[in-house]
Design an enzyme around this catalytic site. Structure first.
Site, PDB file in Angstrom:
ATOM      1  N   CYS A  12       0.838  -1.216   0.000  1.00 25.51           N
ATOM      2  CA  CYS A  12       0.000   0.000   0.000  1.00 25.51           C
ATOM      3  C   CYS A  12       0.868   1.259   0.000  1.00 25.51           C
ATOM      4  N   LEU A  33      12.796  -2.083   5.167  1.00 27.75           N
ATOM      5  CA  LEU A  33      12.799  -3.106   4.118  1.00 27.75           C
ATOM      6  C   LEU A  33      12.624  -4.521   4.669  1.00 27.75           C
ATOM      7  N   THR A 145      -7.500  -1.634  10.377  1.00 17.24           N
ATOM      8  CA  THR A 145      -8.139  -2.731   9.646  1.00 17.24           C
ATOM      9  C   THR A 145      -9.591  -2.898  10.067  1.00 17.24           C
ATOM     10  N   SER A 187      -6.935 -12.474  15.034  1.00 22.98           N
ATOM     11  CA  SER A 187      -5.564 -13.014  14.939  1.00 22.98           C
ATOM     12  C   SER A 187      -4.668 -12.113  15.779  1.00 22.98           C
ATOM     13  N   TYR A 189      -2.144 -10.534  14.682  1.00 26.23           N
ATOM     14  CA  TYR A 189      -1.979  -9.308  13.882  1.00 26.23           C
ATOM     15  C   TYR A 189      -3.138  -8.336  14.126  1.00 26.23           C
ATOM     16  N   HIS A 190      -4.377  -8.836  13.994  1.00 24.98           N
ATOM     17  CA  HIS A 190      -5.529  -7.945  14.176  1.00 24.98           C
ATOM     18  C   HIS A 190      -5.537  -7.365  15.600  1.00 24.98           C
ATOM     19  N   LYS A 193      -3.744  -4.184  15.996  1.00 25.34           N
ATOM     20  CA  LYS A 193      -4.460  -2.999  15.496  1.00 25.34           C
ATOM     21  C   LYS A 193      -5.451  -2.498  16.552  1.00 25.34           C
ATOM     22  N   VAL A 262     -10.731 -22.097  -1.399  1.00 23.61           N
ATOM     23  CA  VAL A 262     -11.734 -21.542  -0.476  1.00 23.61           C
ATOM     24  C   VAL A 262     -11.571 -22.227   0.886  1.00 23.61           C
ATOM     25  N   ARG A 330      -7.909 -21.442   9.691  1.00 22.88           N
ATOM     26  CA  ARG A 330      -8.106 -20.363  10.676  1.00 22.88           C
ATOM     27  C   ARG A 330      -9.218 -20.717  11.666  1.00 22.88           C
ATOM     28  N   GLU A 332     -12.212 -19.049  12.694  1.00 25.81           N
ATOM     29  CA  GLU A 332     -13.069 -17.914  12.349  1.00 25.81           C
ATOM     30  C   GLU A 332     -14.478 -18.417  12.097  1.00 25.81           C
TER      31      GLU A 332
HETATM   32  P1  NAD Z   1       3.470  -4.490   3.522  1.00 27.35           P
HETATM   33  O1  NAD Z   1       4.011  -5.553   4.407  1.00 27.35           O
HETATM   34  O2  NAD Z   1       3.523  -4.678   2.052  1.00 27.35           O
HETATM   35  O3  NAD Z   1       4.161  -3.078   3.864  1.00 27.35           O
HETATM   36  C1  NAD Z   1       4.551  -2.722   5.172  1.00 27.35           C
HETATM   37  C2  NAD Z   1       5.869  -1.958   5.044  1.00 27.35           C
HETATM   38  O4  NAD Z   1       6.279  -1.553   6.372  1.00 27.35           O
HETATM   39  C3  NAD Z   1       6.993  -2.828   4.468  1.00 27.35           C
HETATM   40  O5  NAD Z   1       7.641  -2.145   3.426  1.00 27.35           O
HETATM   41  C4  NAD Z   1       7.927  -3.061   5.666  1.00 27.35           C
HETATM   42  O6  NAD Z   1       9.276  -3.201   5.270  1.00 27.35           O
HETATM   43  C5  NAD Z   1       7.663  -1.818   6.521  1.00 27.35           C
HETATM   44  N1  NAD Z   1       7.920  -2.022   7.962  1.00 27.35           N
HETATM   45  C6  NAD Z   1       7.378  -2.956   8.788  1.00 27.35           C
HETATM   46  N2  NAD Z   1       7.903  -2.835  10.030  1.00 27.35           N
HETATM   47  C7  NAD Z   1       8.777  -1.791   9.992  1.00 27.35           C
HETATM   48  C8  NAD Z   1       9.643  -1.198  10.948  1.00 27.35           C
HETATM   49  N3  NAD Z   1       9.771  -1.679  12.187  1.00 27.35           N
HETATM   50  N4  NAD Z   1      10.379  -0.118  10.571  1.00 27.35           N
HETATM   51  C9  NAD Z   1      10.316   0.364   9.299  1.00 27.35           C
HETATM   52  N5  NAD Z   1       9.533  -0.184   8.343  1.00 27.35           N
HETATM   53  C10 NAD Z   1       8.782  -1.254   8.688  1.00 27.35           C
HETATM   54  O7  NAD Z   1       1.949  -4.249   3.997  1.00 27.35           O
HETATM   55  P2  NAD Z   1       0.759  -3.513   3.235  1.00 27.35           P
HETATM   56  O8  NAD Z   1      -0.102  -4.537   2.634  1.00 27.35           O
HETATM   57  O9  NAD Z   1       1.297  -2.413   2.425  1.00 27.35           O
HETATM   58  O10 NAD Z   1      -0.025  -2.903   4.466  1.00 27.35           O
HETATM   59  C11 NAD Z   1       0.295  -1.615   4.952  1.00 27.35           C
HETATM   60  C12 NAD Z   1      -0.586  -1.286   6.143  1.00 27.35           C
HETATM   61  O11 NAD Z   1      -1.954  -1.323   5.715  1.00 27.35           O
HETATM   62  C13 NAD Z   1      -0.444  -2.281   7.274  1.00 27.35           C
HETATM   63  O12 NAD Z   1      -0.388  -1.619   8.511  1.00 27.35           O
HETATM   64  C14 NAD Z   1      -1.690  -3.131   7.163  1.00 27.35           C
HETATM   65  O13 NAD Z   1      -2.076  -3.566   8.425  1.00 27.35           O
HETATM   66  C15 NAD Z   1      -2.696  -2.184   6.568  1.00 27.35           C
HETATM   67  N6  NAD Z   1      -3.720  -2.882   5.763  1.00 27.35           N
HETATM   68  C16 NAD Z   1      -3.365  -3.632   4.672  1.00 27.35           C
HETATM   69  C17 NAD Z   1      -4.345  -4.306   3.951  1.00 27.35           C
HETATM   70  C18 NAD Z   1      -4.030  -5.186   2.773  1.00 27.35           C
HETATM   71  O14 NAD Z   1      -4.935  -5.845   2.244  1.00 27.35           O
HETATM   72  N7  NAD Z   1      -2.791  -5.222   2.301  1.00 27.35           N
HETATM   73  C19 NAD Z   1      -5.683  -4.194   4.347  1.00 27.35           C
HETATM   74  C20 NAD Z   1      -6.016  -3.418   5.460  1.00 27.35           C
HETATM   75  C21 NAD Z   1      -5.010  -2.763   6.155  1.00 27.35           C
HETATM   76  N1  USQ Z   2      -9.288 -17.077   2.538  1.00 23.41           N
HETATM   77  C1  USQ Z   2      -9.674 -18.126   1.733  1.00 23.41           C
HETATM   78  N2  USQ Z   2      -8.760 -18.615   0.850  1.00 23.41           N
HETATM   79  C2  USQ Z   2      -7.506 -18.098   0.717  1.00 23.41           C
HETATM   80  C3  USQ Z   2      -7.118 -17.024   1.531  1.00 23.41           C
HETATM   81  C4  USQ Z   2      -8.041 -16.534   2.441  1.00 23.41           C
HETATM   82  O1  USQ Z   2     -10.803 -18.613   1.801  1.00 23.41           O
HETATM   83  O2  USQ Z   2      -6.734 -18.621  -0.122  1.00 23.41           O
HETATM   84  C5  USQ Z   2     -10.266 -16.507   3.501  1.00 23.41           C
HETATM   85  C6  USQ Z   2      -9.748 -16.407   4.923  1.00 23.41           C
HETATM   86  O3  USQ Z   2      -9.960 -17.625   5.646  1.00 23.41           O
HETATM   87  C7  USQ Z   2     -10.572 -15.232   5.447  1.00 23.41           C
HETATM   88  C8  USQ Z   2     -10.744 -14.344   4.237  1.00 23.41           C
HETATM   89  O4  USQ Z   2     -10.501 -15.172   3.101  1.00 23.41           O
HETATM   90  O5  USQ Z   2     -11.832 -15.674   5.847  1.00 23.41           O
HETATM   91  C9  USQ Z   2      -9.822 -13.150   4.192  1.00 23.41           C
HETATM   92  O6  USQ Z   2      -8.466 -13.557   4.283  1.00 23.41           O
HETATM   93  P1  USQ Z   2      -7.291 -12.626   3.741  1.00 23.41           P
HETATM   94  O7  USQ Z   2      -5.998 -13.343   3.925  1.00 23.41           O
HETATM   95  O8  USQ Z   2      -7.626 -12.130   2.392  1.00 23.41           O
HETATM   96  O9  USQ Z   2      -7.413 -11.345   4.705  1.00 23.41           O
HETATM   97  P2  USQ Z   2      -6.991 -11.106   6.223  1.00 23.41           P
HETATM   98  O10 USQ Z   2      -6.277 -12.241   6.808  1.00 23.41           O
HETATM   99  O11 USQ Z   2      -8.212 -10.642   6.948  1.00 23.41           O
HETATM  100  O12 USQ Z   2      -5.958  -9.899   6.140  1.00 23.41           O
HETATM  101  C10 USQ Z   2      -5.925  -8.946   5.075  1.00 23.41           C
HETATM  102  C11 USQ Z   2      -4.610  -8.191   5.190  1.00 23.41           C
HETATM  103  C12 USQ Z   2      -4.595  -7.432   6.522  1.00 23.41           C
HETATM  104  C13 USQ Z   2      -5.804  -6.538   6.603  1.00 23.41           C
HETATM  105  C14 USQ Z   2      -7.086  -7.333   6.421  1.00 23.41           C
HETATM  106  C15 USQ Z   2      -8.297  -6.421   6.285  1.00 23.41           C
HETATM  107  O13 USQ Z   2      -3.517  -9.096   5.108  1.00 23.41           O
HETATM  108  O14 USQ Z   2      -3.402  -6.653   6.594  1.00 23.41           O
HETATM  109  O15 USQ Z   2      -5.845  -5.907   7.858  1.00 23.41           O
HETATM  110  O16 USQ Z   2      -7.009  -8.049   5.165  1.00 23.41           O
HETATM  111  S1  USQ Z   2      -9.721  -7.139   7.037  1.00 23.41           S
HETATM  112  O17 USQ Z   2      -9.878  -8.501   6.560  1.00 23.41           O
HETATM  113  O18 USQ Z   2     -10.826  -6.307   6.629  1.00 23.41           O
HETATM  114  O19 USQ Z   2      -9.509  -7.129   8.455  1.00 23.41           O
END
Ligand code: NAD
Ligand code: USQ
Length: 388
Positions: A12, A33, A145, A187, A189-190, A193, A262, A330, A332
């Site tokens: 992102c 990185l 998230t 999780s 991770y969640h 947040k 799925v 998972r 869930e």
């Molecule tokens: P990403 O892992 O691709 O990017 C995260 C970046 O942060 C990486 O470049 C990593 O090197 C850097 N980073 C992590 N820890 C660090 C540290 N200690 N110091 C400096 N840099 C650090 O993840 P993304 O998919 O781009 O997600 C970005 C943010 O958006 C996250 O906080 C994630 O929770 C949130 N988010 C992502 C999604 C999604 O679907 N990708 C959905 C909802 C929320």
């Molecule tokens: N899922 C499948 N098949 C797959 C992968 C996932 O059925 O091959 C299911 C999972 O079990 C889950 C759903 O799809 O029910 C979503 O999984 P996901 O891996 O796409 O998303 P999630 O783990 O929730 O995490 C991702 C991002 C995270 C962000 C979150 C937004 O990695 O950084 O916070 O989406 S949210 O889901 O709205 O919380």
């Protein structure tokens, strides 16, 4: 504006850095990185051929004439460096993406659980403390998230944007309060947040820090207007069992005739947003900051909701792929409703990319184009929520 992008080399962060630079802002990326290192440890690589950060930045300069600066810093450990940089640079806005963002990775082992908590909590807290200490009045725009709300218990009532109106049973004054929506992470991770949210609430109240927390759904898609301009600017696309998100995984699987994975019956409903809308939403949040002393502004950054099984059926219809119903790794809800309010971004003018508009071009221009880079052994999701 002077804008820092923490985590600006990520999925992102990179398109956001380009979008904001294109709008004429003075952009600096701060990143350690680690995400690239994690790929090496997991022996996977992005489906798309991402270039090193120095190449990304110099290509952007050649194409646009605009400079993006880069600072390698571990924001979880290098507090004093962060503090000095803040005092010197005084950014107007700090967009905070720098966290470990995979739920499966966070549940993989004791080590990854501890890393996810240590990293995410420390980055957020270091940033807040450094702003207090330096007295720099930057606006934090944090990527949170939808998962902070949890799934499966709000029923048909839409999830409000961050705050829930409540009253206490038996309260004689019948006072209505607004509290943070109850935390219900799915999780480790969640959970980080949810912890971020508490830290934001405290530092906004105690120190008047200006914070916008964006509760983002699952991001799909790869490219934005800027990342499309040269292949060396391409965004990352995670497809492996830990970092790949559901819709992007289905697109990648369809491209190589791998049955769509799925989890369970696919009755899980989740919220989605296209990467192009992510960068637009962040810009809108930057342009509409809260005031010092306000509680954190919370926006639900989502545009559509879908059941996982319906996404699989849609991709199968477009591509002829087959669907595999797997044991869910998972812990869930097998089936849930999800109704979400997203009025604030719509009121600010977000005109979103809908799934039907972008899916075929994702399949043709990304999944099929780079299909030869896929390592099939990395597709299965092996991280288990419960090890028994
Ligand atoms: P990403 O892992 O691709 O990017 C995260 C970046 O942060 C990486 O470049 C990593 O090197 C850097 N980073 C992590 N820890 C660090 C540290 N200690 N110091 C400096 N840099 C650090 O993840 P993304 O998919 O781009 O997600 C970005 C943010 O958006 C996250 O906080 C994630 O929770 C949130 N988010 C992502 C999604 C999604 O679907 N990708 C959905 C909802 C929320
Ligand atoms: N899922 C499948 N098949 C797959 C992968 C996932 O059925 O091959 C299911 C999972 O079990 C889950 C759903 O799809 O029910 C979503 O999984 P996901 O891996 O796409 O998303 P999630 O783990 O929730 O995490 C991702 C991002 C995270 C962000 C979150 C937004 O990695 O950084 O916070 O989406 S949210 O889901 O709205 O919380």
């Amino acid at each position: 504006m002077k804008i820092w992008i923490l985590g600006g080399d990520g999925f992102c962060g990179w398109p956001t850095a380009l979008h904001l630079s294109d709008q004429g802002h003075d952009v600096t990326i701060l990143d350690n990185l680690v995400r690239r290192q994690t790929d090496i440890l997991l022996e996977v690589s992005s489906l798309t051929p991402i270039t090193p950060i120095s190449t990304r930045i110099s290509v952007w300069h050649d194409i646009s004439g605009k400079k993006i600066k880069f600072l390698k810093i571990n924001l979880a450990n290098e507090y004093y460096l962060l503090l000095e940089l803040l005092k010197k640079e005084k950014p107007d806005v700090i967009v905070h993406f720098a966290e470990q963002r995979s739920a499966p990775y966070s549940m993989k082992s004791a080590e990854t659980k501890r890393y996810t908590v240590d990293n995410n909590i420390r980055v957020t807290h270091n940033l807040l403390v450094a702003l207090v200490e330096s007295k720099v009045n930057s606006h934090i725009v944090h990527l949170g998230t939808m998962g902070v709300y949890g799934y499966g218990w709000s029923g048909k009532t839409p999830i409000p944007e961050g705050y829930l109106k409540m009253s206490i049973n038996g309260d004689k004054e019948k006072k209505t309060r607004e509290i943070l929506y109850p935390a219900n992470p799915g999780s480790v991770y969640h959970m980080t947040k949810n912890l971020d949210q508490l830290m934001f609430a405290f530092y906004a109240k105690n120190d008047g820090i200006r914070i916008t927390d964006l509760h983002q759904g699952i991001v799909w898609g790869t490219q934005t207007i800027q990342t499309k301009q040269d292949e060396r600017l391409i965004n990352r696309f995670d497809y492996d069992g830990d970092y790949g998100t559901v819709l992007n995984r289905f697109l990648m699987e369809a491209a190589i005739n791998y049955p769509l994975t799925v989890h369970g019956s696919g009755g899980q409903t989740r919220a989605f947003i296209n990467i192009q809308d992510t960068v637009r939403c962040i810009e809108l949040a930057i342009l509409n900051p809260p005031k010092n002393g306000d509680r954190p502004a919370i926006f639900n950054q989502v545009t559509e909701t879908f059941k996982v099984v319906n996404l699989a059926k849609l991709v199968a219809k477009l591509t002829g792929a087959t669907i595999d119903y797997l044991d869910n790794p998972r812990n869930e809800a097998a089936d849930n409703d999800l109704f979400v309010e997203n009025k604030q971004f719509l009121a600010l003018g977000l005109n979103s990319v809908k799934l039907n508009d972008g899916l075929m071009s994702e399949i043709e221009q990304i999944a099929l184009k780079y299909a030869s880079r896929i390592d099939k052994t990395k597709i299965p999701a092996r991280s288990l929520w419960k090890t028994k």
